[in-house]
Design an enzyme around this catalytic site. Structure first.
Site, short mmCIF file in Angstrom:
data_model
loop_
_atom_site.label_atom_id
_atom_site.label_comp_id
_atom_site.label_asym_id
_atom_site.label_seq_id
_atom_site.Cartn_x
_atom_site.Cartn_y
_atom_site.Cartn_z
N GLY A 1 0.80 -1.26 -0.12
CA GLY A 1 0.14 -0.04 0.05
C GLY A 1 0.92 1.21 0.01
N ASP A 2 0.32 2.37 -0.22
CA ASP A 2 0.94 3.69 -0.29
C ASP A 2 0.53 4.09 1.08
OD1 ASP A 2 2.56 5.92 -0.86
OD2 ASP A 2 1.69 6.27 -2.70
N ALA A 3 1.54 5.03 1.56
CA ALA A 3 1.50 5.84 2.79
C ALA A 3 0.14 6.21 3.23
CB ALA A 3 2.61 6.81 2.98
#
Ligand code: NOJ
Length: 717
Positions: A250-252
């Site tokens: 996942g991205d941040a």
């Protein structure tokens, strides 16, 4: 195939230990990090030394029940210690082996410090220069992006992820993140299956084929479904259709963002949605923030699958057997060879946009250097590690290289400010010089993540500075350092030469003085007005095409060329208040040498569908001669134009390119194999997608830039 070790570990893990493996915490403080690792955290974003990384690994290996080592991730985007040109500039080299070599260097430096994973390459195709992240990618073209993405993956990973200099690549951001509405970072994307398949998914497919270990989900929605919850694309396309066996990261805080996206009612809902959709590692620690009563939200089989993927990656990286790095072997300072590679890349990335012969500089007696980049030592671009060494200044380099020249510096303006007096002083100084070099652009803070702009002109008063010195009649060379295509229409015709140097100044002086002959090509079109954005040469045909009078056959639609002679017909696809085409099209660039191209030739004029389906190819080739008195690089580009297809095709599509150095009088035959991949496209309807080649006539346009191609026709029977 999951290994016996991984199967055994998964069978012995508690639910909390499993969740620990499925999250990466972003830049924890050292004390917090140790505590998290003791609890079972599996991955950490950790931009620290080998000693600090080994210390944290020791906690994982020696102080946790199962002793599973950590995955250590970092944004190694264009170098770790040796800073290479930004990815957009790397794309401008049109030199994939060079991009591979830069990635291999970055990997060796990063791994020597204990990092095992980079969140790179970014393969988001983007046709919107307002979007600040274009600096991190390879531009507007599908083929160029796919080629450079593959090269970077190979460079980072090599053949064996457990080798000392290899790190896991993460291709990002899956998917269509490069097409945010309004060019505003993180904004919604509404991409049709047609656009997804033919544009946005292709570069990811290429990177996955090249063996990319990880894929990062993007922040955007696609047709209303946030990518962190997009089962159709993460699981359906990526994992099932393409057979991706690696890790989806996942991205941040992308999972927490499902709440403001309004598709999750609470954190448990968000976590469930994300892992159900196919996420394997969450970035930010959302799973452990759940109420223990909610921990069972993830389907047990999905949980085990995600854990097995993460552990398999660790196994491939060899960290179970060799969790620590040799602290004495950490590369902390670039050596001479690394610096030389970065400098060579920076020079090869420069694009000479126009030149009336003023460049290369001919040892002037008095040279004025002005503009905010004249004395700046910050040429590294967005996304560098804090330990990237500052580069030297253009002023110092020019003084060193031109001892007989009086190099004067009159700053002129800053990036954002500058008074009339400053500009007048620069103009007065210009009048006493033989040539003026104006070093302007965007500071790196204007590019990268969350750095979208609505105005694509040079910020502040830099355009005023250019116009002021240009008004003197002295030859003016403009050096651009920026991270996106700019609108240069208001001053470009007033200056003698323009060198697009991106944000990679180390080699600018080599090019200005002619020690290096520039031959980079634009990886993104430069619009003439922000109102043309999004803009790309490969746009689909329209039923009402506008053409530039006289310069193109009527059936050749606007292909990125422009002319002041506006369109003949009223009811055509155009702006009433703007000439057709961009300022500079994709693939544009000139140099100090000149080349003569013979007519392109096909190895055979026809090929059957059956042959193509069976992997058959034909060759298009062109003989090119260097007609100059100096060596130079030519970049030959091959574009396909499909004359009749079952869907409206792009007006041109790059399918091959090659860059070579030719000595004076040297002739080289550039050859390109064309097959199914180059001639086909994706046909989509609501539920299915298939790659097809259709029979008919294809025109192959071969040349140095879009403006100068010659065509040859091929029939697919
Ligand atoms: C957010 C960015 O979108 C992504 O590209 C990056 O890898 C992460 N932050 C971690 O820095």
């Amino acid at each position: 195939m999951t290994s016996a070790r991984v199967i055994d570990l998964v069978s012995r893990m508690t639910p909390d230990e499993k969740l620990g493996q499925l999250q990466i915490i972003f830049r924890p403080r050292p004390d917090d990090a140790a505590a998290l690792v003791r609890r079972g955290l599996g991955a950490v974003f950790w931009p620290r030394s080998s000693a600090a990384t080994n210390a944290l690994q020791r906690v994982a290996v020696e102080e946790t029940r199962l002793g599973i080592p950590l995955l250590v991730g970092l944004d190694v985007v264009h170098g770790q210690r040796t800073i290479a040109p930004v990815p957009l500039a790397q794309a401008a080299t049109f030199d994939p082996p060079l991009v591979e070599a830069l990635a291999a260097l970055a990997a060796a430096e990063a791994r020597s410090g204990g990092a095992t994973m980079t969140f790179s390459p970014m393969v988001d195709v983007s046709r919107d220069p307002r979007w600040g992240r274009v600096v991190e990618g390879f531009g507007e073209d599908v083929h160029l992006t796919a080629t450079m993405g593959r090269a970077m993956v190979r460079g980072y990973q090599g053949d064996d992820l457990s080798a000392p200099g290899a790190i896991a690549a993460t291709v990002k951001h899956f998917v269509a993140y490069g097409q945010p509405e309004g060019g505003r970072d993180y904004n919604a994307v509404d991409a049709s299956p047609h656009r997804l398949r033919n544009v946005h998914l292709e570069s990811f497919r290429a990177a996955v084929d090249a063996g990319a270990a990880a894929v990062m989900a993007s922040f955007n929605t696609v047709a209303g479904v946030p990518m962190h919850a997009n089962h159709t694309l993460l699981t359906g396309v990526l994992k099932e259709e393409w057979g991706f066996a690696g890790v989806v990261v996942g991205d941040a805080d992308g999972v927490r963002n499902l709440l403001p996206h309004r598709v999750a009612a609470d954190l448990a809902d968000a976590v469930r949605l994300a892992y159900d959709a196919g996420l394997d590692i969450e970035m930010g620690g959302a799973p452990w923030d759940l109420d223990p009563a909610d921990l069972a939200v993830i389907d047990p089989a999905r949980l085990d699958d995600a854990v097995a993927r993460v552990l398999s990656l660790k196994e491939a990286l060899g960290v179970f057997d060799t969790p620590y790095v040799d602290e004495h072997a950490e590369i902390t300072t670039p050596d001479a060879a690394s610096r030389a590679l970065a400098r060579r890349a920076a020079a090869r990335a420069t694009v000479l946009l126009r030149n009336d012969g003023t460049l290369p500089l001919k040892a002037p007696r008095h040279l004025l250097l002005t503009g905010p980049y004249a004395e700046s030592t910050d040429h590294l671009g967005a996304w560098t590690q804090s330990f990237g060494a500052p580069a030297g200044s253009i002023a110092d380099a020019l003084r060193e290289r031109l001892p007989q020249t009086e190099v004067r510096v009159a700053g002129g303006t800053g990036f954002f400010d500058g008074s009339d007096d400053d500009i007048s002083a620069a103009r007065a100084a210009a009048q006493e010089c033989d040539v003026v070099v104006v070093c302007v652009g965007e500071p790196s803070t204007l590019t990268g993540e969350a750095a979208s702009r609505s105005d694509l002109r040079l910020p502040g008063r830099q355009e005023d500075l250019i116009r002021a010195v240009a008004g003197t009649g002295i030859p003016i060379v403009v050096v651009l350092e920026n991270g996106r295509p700019l609108v240069v229409a208001d001053w470009i015709d007033d200056v003698s030469a323009v060198l697009e140097a991106w944000q990679a100044a180390a080699a600018i002086v080599d090019v200005l003085l002619g020690a290096v002959n520039p031959a980079g090509r634009l990886p993104m079109s430069f619009p003439r007005s922000v109102g043309q954005v999004p803009i790309d040469y490969a746009h689909e045909t329209t039923g009402r095409p506008a053409t530039v009078r006289g310069s193109l056959a009527a059936e050749s639609q606007d292909i990125g060329l422009h002319g002041p002679d506006n369109v003949q017909e009223k009811f055509t696809s155009k702006y009433l208040d703007l000439d057709l085409g961009p300022q500079f099209a994709f693939g544009h660039g000139t140099g100090y040498a000149t080349f003569a191209h013979a007519a392109p030739q096909l190895s055979r004029p026809t090929i059957t569908l059956g042959e193509l389906e069976a992997g058959g190819t034909l060759t298009v080739s062109v003989e090119v001669a260097n007609t100059a008195e100096r060596a130079g690089d030519e970049v030959v580009q091959v574009y396909v134009e499909d004359l009749v297809a079952s869907i409206a095709p792009p007006v041109r599509r790059l399918v091959a390119f090659d860059r070579r150095t030719l000595d004076p009088d040297e002739t080289h035959r550039f050859s390109f194999a064309l097959g199914r991949e180059q001639l086909g496209f994706w046909l989509t309807d609501a539920a299915t997608a298939r790659f097809v080649v259709e029979p008919g006539v294809f025109r192959l346009h071969v040349g140095s830039t879009l403006e100068s191609t010659q065509a040859v026709e091929l029939v697919v029977e």
